[in-house]
Design an enzyme around this catalytic site. Structure first.
Site, short mmCIF file in Angstrom:
data_model
loop_
_atom_site.label_atom_id
_atom_site.label_comp_id
_atom_site.label_asym_id
_atom_site.label_seq_id
_atom_site.Cartn_x
_atom_site.Cartn_y
_atom_site.Cartn_z
N PHE A 116 77.24 5.52 54.24
CA PHE A 116 75.95 5.05 53.74
C PHE A 116 75.16 4.46 54.88
CE2 PHE A 116 73.68 4.21 49.78
CZ PHE A 116 74.34 5.06 48.91
N GLN A 240 61.87 -3.59 49.83
CA GLN A 240 62.42 -2.39 50.45
C GLN A 240 61.80 -1.11 49.89
OE1 GLN A 240 66.76 -0.99 49.81
NE2 GLN A 240 66.61 -1.61 51.94
N HIS A 242 62.61 2.64 49.74
CA HIS A 242 63.73 3.56 49.95
C HIS A 242 63.16 4.89 50.42
CE1 HIS A 242 67.13 6.15 49.12
NE2 HIS A 242 67.88 5.12 48.81
N LEU A 252 64.60 7.93 42.24
CA LEU A 252 65.43 7.83 43.44
C LEU A 252 66.39 9.00 43.62
CD1 LEU A 252 65.85 5.57 45.63
CD2 LEU A 252 68.08 5.34 44.59
N GLU A 255 70.78 7.59 48.85
CA GLU A 255 71.12 7.71 50.26
C GLU A 255 72.48 8.40 50.41
OE1 GLU A 255 69.87 4.24 52.70
OE2 GLU A 255 72.03 3.98 52.86
N ARG A 286 67.23 1.65 56.01
CA ARG A 286 66.16 2.23 55.19
C ARG A 286 64.76 1.98 55.73
NH1 ARG A 286 68.83 0.96 49.26
NH2 ARG A 286 70.40 2.58 49.51
N HIS A 353 61.55 -0.03 46.05
CA HIS A 353 62.89 0.03 45.53
C HIS A 353 63.51 -1.32 45.22
CE1 HIS A 353 66.75 1.88 44.86
NE2 HIS A 353 67.33 1.27 45.87
N ARG A 394 67.72 -4.87 52.91
CA ARG A 394 69.06 -4.75 52.33
C ARG A 394 69.69 -3.43 52.73
NH1 ARG A 394 71.09 -2.04 47.92
NH2 ARG A 394 69.10 -1.57 46.93
#
Ligand SMILES: Cc1cc2nc3c(=O)[nH]c(=O)nc-3n(C[C@H](O)[C@H](O)[C@H](O)COP(=O)(O)OP(=O)(O)OC[C@H]3O[C@@H](n4cnc5c(N)ncnc54)[C@H](O)[C@@H]3O)c2cc1C
Ligand code: SF4
Ligand code: FES
Lengths: 584, 257
Positions: A116, A240, A242, A252, A255, A286, A353, A394
């Site tokens: 990730f 954030q 994404h 979404l 990732e 991100r 996000h 994050r």
């Protein structure tokens, strides 16, 4: 009006709320108030995974995880909290497995792990397989497993109860928690819940953006309620984006798709992330990837007739791998775009996000009234809270982790507080604020419509407060929001009834979004640097001298009743990691 | 690895990326009911300008946000994952957020009504409490005996795959409310509860199957199922609901799972 009395009240039944409830129900008489049926909570939408250095598939340890979290957060992370997160991650995952969570398995039968963004071996050497997952339904499995265990423990839920106010009573000059006020959707009735301890676990606030991965119901209610009661909000400018939302819709695509080998491409088919992050490429953090996408688009290398998106390319991955590891997101592409991800690249764009900021807490989940003072009996956990383990950005898979680690901590701490302390008296006429709010909206005859104001808010936020920001755009946002708040005073609802009046609640939710958007924009305007998810084109560098500190925003009401925002700052907790330049 | 993919541009991708403004007029025919105002059920037609690629949920929002704020329905995630908005659309149970207008012939009026067999509380909102009670009755949680291992319980990928299908359930009630047996007998557990029992009965880590099977052996349990397959057709998660029920029946007879 009804009055209820519980030792502990938990607001929200997503991952954080239910993880807290499982602990607190064992220790104190607990009620969970939730505006949605628990299994409708947005934790269920989480896809990719939950981080923990189990080292099931390759060498890994919690110290590397701690470092990645701090670096990912661009050094705005409180390092003591990050260390707890990474250390307790291992038990958090094992606990879920023991509760029944059906993780994907390795050939040896252990919990499988995948790569990730931003998670690395040995401080950035290469991507590491740290995300524990169940296909691309990890959040769904967490939400179901926690709900199942709440059923097992006999957790008491009040479903479709909207918490609209927090009750604080001053005892010997100290503000203490007395309870909450809720609105029952089915009947329109107002309920006062007196409690010794209250845990806010009401989730995020993404709905002030137009293109977002967040549910319609993520309207920052908890943050807004606390803020209106004079409590600060921390780091709200850090939101954030994404990288991979379905173009225009924002849905979404995890990732994990890039963790499985998916590649981002521009209109020339170029794997552009190689230019921006030579080591981590598509798996850089991100904020880095989202900026890269917009840079490609701005420089004319975007895809489609308007050049306003790029592609997530999965076509080189075997269909069996997509079916086994990414079944849901490939189905989203089929359902909503009508394309076949086996053979077609998927049009994507960054999508709003995750709120890194929120109600400030310490590592026990206790809410802070300022930089150091806790509010006795008040706790927060999950996306509503800011511990801060995510800092300025994050890392993927760290939120499902956060809700489990800090949900559990807050649940235990709240129940223990409740067993040590007595009820404090309710303030006089405890429901008055909510009654006024509800009655005045129901009786309002103004000519403004909720949907129009919300749309205008989302437009200005997308245009002015997204991936790229400048003084000018943020000033525009502040100005627009002020105007929308004026218009909001003239809003009216058509449904005047008591029964399931979602029209009325959407109006209240919009009020929350407006307040929080304003805090975001004002905090962002004051932060004259670029860090993590907050990127200022007019101040493109990180400025550790002036801004290595958390923003604390307070609502002030002047003698004339005029509202304003006061900004203060809080130092970052640094333990063993010195800030370095962030490269992927 | 970095080979360009543009040669793979399909007609479907071109269509998906088409930004040309497309608009059609649809008629959304909604069953309205609000006992606070009247005991009468009415059907109301709304003419809407929509893009055929939009969802039925978008059409409902358009009514609520632009025409009549009192139209009431549940929704949250808007992409088929939270299970809030199961409703009967053109006579079939679907999630409004997962149903695109173009896929249900927008030329004819689109009828929208609440899922059947449950008490309607207002417009498209039904009472979900009995549904969740049936879910709770099957003991939908892992039951284990003996000492807990320090690390995770081991489970082979094969054993994990055995119950994968039924882990996908989002408790939307589309299956249960499409079941003719349930319509006639509200006491029947219904397919969703059985799906969730299946999820544990066939989990190699679980040791509560006997208890759960006893519950399902009840007269309101699995034996009521008449295999009409409505539930399988209705499930927005593509779960083979009827197959799961058959497997539970077989387990009851053979006590093997
Ligand atoms: C599409 C998507 C994918 C994601 N994927 C991942 C991932 O793979 N890994 C990862 O780590 N993170 C992921 N995240 C982030 C993560 O899922 C969320 O941050 C996290 O689940 C939030 O959990 P929560 O319990 O704080 O809030 P939620 O799950 O949103 O729950 C909020 C709860 O509060 C209740 N509530 C809200 N307002 C009120 C009110 N006024 N009164 C009463 N109740 C109220 C709601 O009913 C709900 O029960 C993802 C997020 C999204 C949107
Ligand atoms: S089995 Fe399918 S239709 Fe039935 S409740 Fe679960 S997801 Fe819905
Ligand atoms: S709104 Fe969540 S499933 Fe449709």
């Amino acid at each position: 009006m009804q009055i209820h009395k519980y030792d502990t009240v938990i607001v929200g039944a997503g991952g954080a709320g239910m993880r807290a409830a499982i602990e607190s129900t064992k220790r104190s008489r607990t009620a969970v108030l939730t505006k949605l049926y628990p299994t409708r909570s947005h934790t269920g939408a989480a896809q990719g995974g939950m981080a923990a250095a189990l080292a099931n598939v390759e060498e890994d340890n919690w110290e590397w995880h701690t470092f990645d979290t701090i670096k990912g957060g661009d050094y705005l992370v409180d390092q003591d909290a990050a260390e707890i997160l990474a250390k307790e991650a291992i038990d958090a995952v094992l606990d879920l497995e023991k509760m029944g969570l059906p993780f994907n398995r390795t050939p040896q039968g252990r919990i499988d792990q995948r790569r990730f963004g931003g998670h690395t071996r040995n401080h950035g050497e290469a991507a590491v397989r740290r995300a524990c997952y169940a296909a691309d339904r990890t959040g769904h499995m967490i939400l179901q497993t926690l709900y199942q265990n709440c059923v097992k423990e006999g957790v008491e839920f009040f479903n479709e109860f909207y918490v609209l106010d927090l009750l604080l009573t001053e005892v010997d000059g100290v503000k203490r928690t007395a309870g909450v006020v809720a609105y029952e959707l089915a009947t329109g009735e107002i309920h006062v819940f007196q409690a010794k301890a209250v845990v806010f676990a009401s989730g995020g606030t993404g709905k002030f953006f137009k293109v977002t991965s967040n549910a319609h119901t993520l309207t920052g209610d908890g943050q807004a309620v606390a803020y209106r009661r004079g409590l600060p909000l921390e780091d709200m400018e850090f939101f954030q984006f994404h990288p991979t939302g379905i173009w225009r819709m924002g849905i979404l695509l995890t990732e994990g798709a890039r963790g499985e080998g998916g590649i981002l491409r521009n209109k020339d088919g170029e794997r552009f992330m190689e230019k921006y992050a030579p080591v981590m490429k598509d798996l850089a953090s991100r904020d880095v990837v989202s900026r890269a996408i917009y840079t490609e688009i701005r420089e004319g290398r975007g895809c489609g007739p308007e050049g306003d998106h790029v592609y997530l390319d999965l076509t080189h991955l075997p269909p069996e791998q997509l079916d086994a590891k990414l079944p849901d997101i490939t189905e989203f592409a089929r359902t909503y775009l009508g394309i076949e991800p086996y053979t077609d690249p998927v049009p994507i764009q960054p999508t709003a996000h995750y709120a890194m900021g929120g109600i400030p807490t310490n590592v026990e989940g206790e809410v802070l009234a300022d930089n150091t003072t806790v509010v006795p009996g008040l706790y927060a956990a999950g996306e509503v809270a800011c511990v801060s383990v995510h800092g300025a950005n994050r890392l993927g898979t760290n939120s499902l982790l956060d809700i489990n680690v800090f949900g559990r901590r807050a649940g235990i701490a709240a129940a223990e507080f409740a067993s040590r302390n007595d009820f404090v008296e309710l303030p006089e006429d405890p429901a008055s604020l909510v009654v006024d709010q509800v009655e005045s909206l129901r009786d309002a005859t103004g000519n403004e419509r909720v949907a129009e104001i919300r749309k205008a808010l989302q437009e200005t936020m997308d245009t002015n407060a997204m991936v790229f920001r400048t003084e000018q755009t943020l000033k525009q946002a502040v100005e627009d929001i002020a105007e929308l708040k004026q218009r909001y005073n003239n809003v009216s609802v058509q449904d005047k009834g008591k029964r399931y009046n979602t029209d009325l609640l959407e109006a209240i939710e919009l009020g929350n979004l407006l307040d929080l958007a304003e805090v975001l924009a004002v905090s962002a305007l004051a932060r004259k640097e670029s860090r993590g998810g907050h990127y200022r084109e007019d101040y493109p560098n990180r400025d550790d001298v002036n801004f290595m500190r958390h923003t604390m925003a307070y609502r002030e009401v002047g003698e004339d009743g005029a509202e304003s925002i006061r900004l203060d700052y809080k130092p970052v907790v640094q333990t063993r990691y010195q800030p370095m330049e962030r490269k992927y | 690895m970095s080979t360009p993919t543009l040669d793979k541009h399909s007609a479907a991708l071109d269509a998906a990326e088409n930004t040309a403004f497309e608009q059609i007029t649809i008629t959304l025919r909604v069953r309205r009911f609000n006992p606070e105002v009247s005991d009468e059920v009415t059907w109301v037609d709304y003419q809407l300008e929509m893009d055929p690629k939009e969802r039925v949920l978008d059409a409902l929002h358009k009514v609520k946000w632009e025409i009549d704020g009192s139209l009431t329905f549940r929704r949250s995630c808007a992409h088929g994952i939270c299970g809030s908005d199961a409703m009967r659309i053109n006579g079939r149970n679907r999630l409004a957020c997962k149903t695109l207008l173009k896929d249900i012939n927008p030329e004819k009026p689109i009828t929208v009504e609440p899922i059947k067999g449950m008490t309607v509380l207002k417009d498209l909102v039904v009472d979900m409490d009995p549904f969740f009670q049936a879910f709770r009755d099957v003991m939908p949680f892992l039951i284990t005996k003996g000492n807990e291992p320090t690390r995770e319980r081991l489970q082979s990928a094969e054993d994990r795959a055995r119950f994968d299908d039924t882990t996908k359930c989002i408790l939307c009630a589309a299956c249960t409310s499409s079941c003719p047996v349930f319509w006639n007998d509200g006491q029947y557990f219904g397919p969703a509860a059985i799906v969730n029992a299946h999820r544990f009965i066939f989990d190699s880590r679980d040791e509560g199957a006997e208890q759960r099977l006893e519950v399902l052996n009840d007269k309101e349990g699995v034996w009521r199922c008449r295999t009409t397959f409505n539930c399988t057709d209705a499930c927005p998660r593509g779960i083979e609901v009827t197959k799961a029920i058959q497997e539970v029946k077989r387990a009851l007879i053979t006590r093997r799972f």
